[in-house]
Enzyme design. Structure first.
Site, short mmCIF file in Angstrom:
data_model
loop_
_atom_site.label_atom_id
_atom_site.label_comp_id
_atom_site.label_asym_id
_atom_site.label_seq_id
_atom_site.Cartn_x
_atom_site.Cartn_y
_atom_site.Cartn_z
N TYR A 161 -1.85 -8.66 -10.24
CA TYR A 161 -0.99 -9.05 -9.10
C TYR A 161 -0.53 -10.50 -9.29
O TYR A 161 0.65 -10.82 -9.13
CB TYR A 161 -1.78 -8.87 -7.80
N LYS A 165 3.19 -12.12 -9.59
CA LYS A 165 3.69 -13.14 -8.66
C LYS A 165 4.06 -14.44 -9.39
O LYS A 165 4.96 -15.17 -8.97
CB LYS A 165 2.66 -13.39 -7.55
N GLY A 192 -0.60 -17.65 2.00
CA GLY A 192 -2.02 -17.62 1.66
C GLY A 192 -2.62 -16.26 1.99
O GLY A 192 -2.33 -15.26 1.32
N VAL A 194 -2.62 -13.53 4.64
CA VAL A 194 -1.85 -13.08 5.80
C VAL A 194 -2.46 -11.77 6.32
O VAL A 194 -2.75 -10.86 5.52
CB VAL A 194 -0.36 -12.86 5.44
P1 NAD Z 1 2.52 -4.73 3.36
O1 NAD Z 1 1.83 -3.83 2.41
O2 NAD Z 1 2.16 -4.70 4.79
O3 NAD Z 1 4.11 -4.53 3.25
C1 NAD Z 1 4.77 -4.32 2.03
C2 NAD Z 1 5.98 -3.45 2.28
O4 NAD Z 1 6.66 -3.26 1.04
C3 NAD Z 1 5.59 -2.05 2.81
O5 NAD Z 1 6.33 -1.75 3.97
C4 NAD Z 1 5.95 -1.13 1.66
O6 NAD Z 1 6.36 0.17 2.06
C5 NAD Z 1 7.08 -1.90 0.98
N1 NAD Z 1 7.27 -1.47 -0.42
C6 NAD Z 1 6.31 -1.24 -1.36
N2 NAD Z 1 6.86 -0.79 -2.49
C7 NAD Z 1 8.20 -0.74 -2.28
C8 NAD Z 1 9.30 -0.36 -3.08
N3 NAD Z 1 9.14 0.09 -4.34
N4 NAD Z 1 10.54 -0.42 -2.55
C9 NAD Z 1 10.72 -0.85 -1.29
N5 NAD Z 1 9.73 -1.21 -0.48
C10 NAD Z 1 8.47 -1.16 -0.96
O7 NAD Z 1 2.29 -6.19 2.76
P2 NAD Z 1 2.60 -7.66 3.31
O8 NAD Z 1 1.30 -8.37 3.38
O9 NAD Z 1 3.51 -7.67 4.48
O10 NAD Z 1 3.35 -8.25 2.01
C11 NAD Z 1 4.72 -8.53 1.94
C12 NAD Z 1 4.96 -9.43 0.74
O11 NAD Z 1 4.19 -10.63 0.89
C13 NAD Z 1 4.50 -8.81 -0.59
O12 NAD Z 1 5.41 -9.14 -1.62
C14 NAD Z 1 3.16 -9.49 -0.83
O13 NAD Z 1 2.82 -9.51 -2.20
C15 NAD Z 1 3.43 -10.87 -0.27
N6 NAD Z 1 2.24 -11.63 0.10
C16 NAD Z 1 1.34 -11.13 0.99
C17 NAD Z 1 0.21 -11.88 1.32
C18 NAD Z 1 -0.84 -11.39 2.27
O14 NAD Z 1 -1.88 -12.08 2.40
N7 NAD Z 1 -0.67 -10.28 2.97
C19 NAD Z 1 0.03 -13.15 0.74
C20 NAD Z 1 0.97 -13.62 -0.14
C21 NAD Z 1 2.07 -12.85 -0.45
#
Ligand code: NAD
Length: 265
Positions: A161, A165, A192, A194
């Site tokens: 992952y 990123k 960070g 979330v």
């Molecule tokens: P989440 O899993 O709640 O949401 C991710 C969304 O992306 C989902 O609705 C999913 O259906 C959609 N998705 C997945 N594959 C897809 C595809 N091929 N095409 C279209 N949509 C697709 O996760 P989140 O925590 O809201 O994460 C959102 C972004 O933030 C991600 O890129 C994640 O890597 C990044 N992020 C999250 C955190 C955290 O702590 N949650 C921290 C840093 C970065």
């Protein structure tokens, strides 16, 4: 209450069916932006678009797989058909796979790289072509991660992952430089910990690997956040809305942390 002057602008937010993407779509809509709510999950996509509409905003639901070039091009074309233009792309769709690098198989690697890195490439290409044709600039805002800057470490087995990123950070910087002459500003946010479904998954799977109670891994991670609370999706949406605004008109090719002090660099 809206804080930025985004009235009349048009945005696409990928991964907007839940979590950070949903909060971002709602926030941009409150700022006056017409939003294409794009996600691979059709039911969630429709639900978030309805939520925006019932709050008085303007939304269009589009079910997309960001790993499919033709699909990403249709997403942009349909947005332009519906709203007349495209000003802001938020590349937020992402997935996590929990495994040490030694246990990461090719299928996990390929899916992470496809969604998290190739998805950003394809959506950005399709959106930037439209923005270049319009001739009035634009914004591309990628959701990278703190894991785009650091190795998460042995207790957080997210090595592949993190590699995907780090790729998002590199795509942000290079796209920012390549597109600057068109007035298209490209930045990424590095959140960070979330509190979303993604961290629930990390918590469950790491808890199973360590043989500790579900919930304890997230609590342990949250306890190390300098500002003293776990991050909410809206904390990330705040920075994305700022990067979409005219206040951010001199910022490009940057990776900005929004992590409650977890990433002091
Ligand atoms: P989440 O899993 O709640 O949401 C991710 C969304 O992306 C989902 O609705 C999913 O259906 C959609 N998705 C997945 N594959 C897809 C595809 N091929 N095409 C279209 N949509 C697709 O996760 P989140 O925590 O809201 O994460 C959102 C972004 O933030 C991600 O890129 C994640 O890597 C990044 N992020 C999250 C955190 C955290 O702590 N949650 C921290 C840093 C970065």
């Amino acid at each position: 209450m809206p804080r930025y002057e985004l009235d009349g602008q048009v945005a696409i937010v990928t991964g907007a069916g839940r979590g950070i993407g949903r909060a971002t779509a709602l926030r941009l809509a409150r700022e006056g932006t017409s939003v294409t709510v794009a996600d691979i999950d059709e039911a969630n996509t429709n639900q978030v678009a309805e939520e925006i509409e019932s709050a008085g905003g303007t939304a269009h639901a589009y079910t997309v797989d960001v790993t499919d070039r033709a699909d990403t091009e249709r997403m942009v074309a349909e947005t332009v058909d519906r709203f007349g233009r495209l000003d802001i792309l938020v590349n937020n769709a992402g997935i996590a796979v929990i495994a040490s690098l030694m246990d990461t198989d090719e299928a996990a690697w390929d899916s992470l790289m496809n969604v998290n890195a190739k998805g950003v490439l394809l959506c950005s290409q399709a959106a930037a072509r439209q923005m270049i044709d319009q001739g009035s600039g634009g914004r591309i805002i990628n959701n990278a991660s703190g894991a785009g800057k650091i190795a998460p470490g042995r207790s957080t087995p997210l090595g592949a992952y993190a590699a995907s990123k780090h790729a998002v950070v590199a795509l942000t910087k290079q796209f920012g430089l390549e597109l600057s002459s068109h007035g298209i500003l490209v930045n990424c946010v590095c959140p960070g910990i979330v509190d979303t479904s993604m961290w629930d998954l990390i918590d469950r799977e790491v808890a199973q690997l360590e043989g500790v109670p579900v919930g304890s891994v997230k609590a342990r991670a949250a306890a190390g956040i300098p500002v003293g609370r776990i991050q909410q999706p809206e904390d990330v949406a705040n920075l994305i809305a700022y990067l979409a605004s005219s206040d951010a008109s001199y910022i490009t090719a940057q990776a900005l942390n929004v992590s409650g002090g977890m990433l002091p660099y």
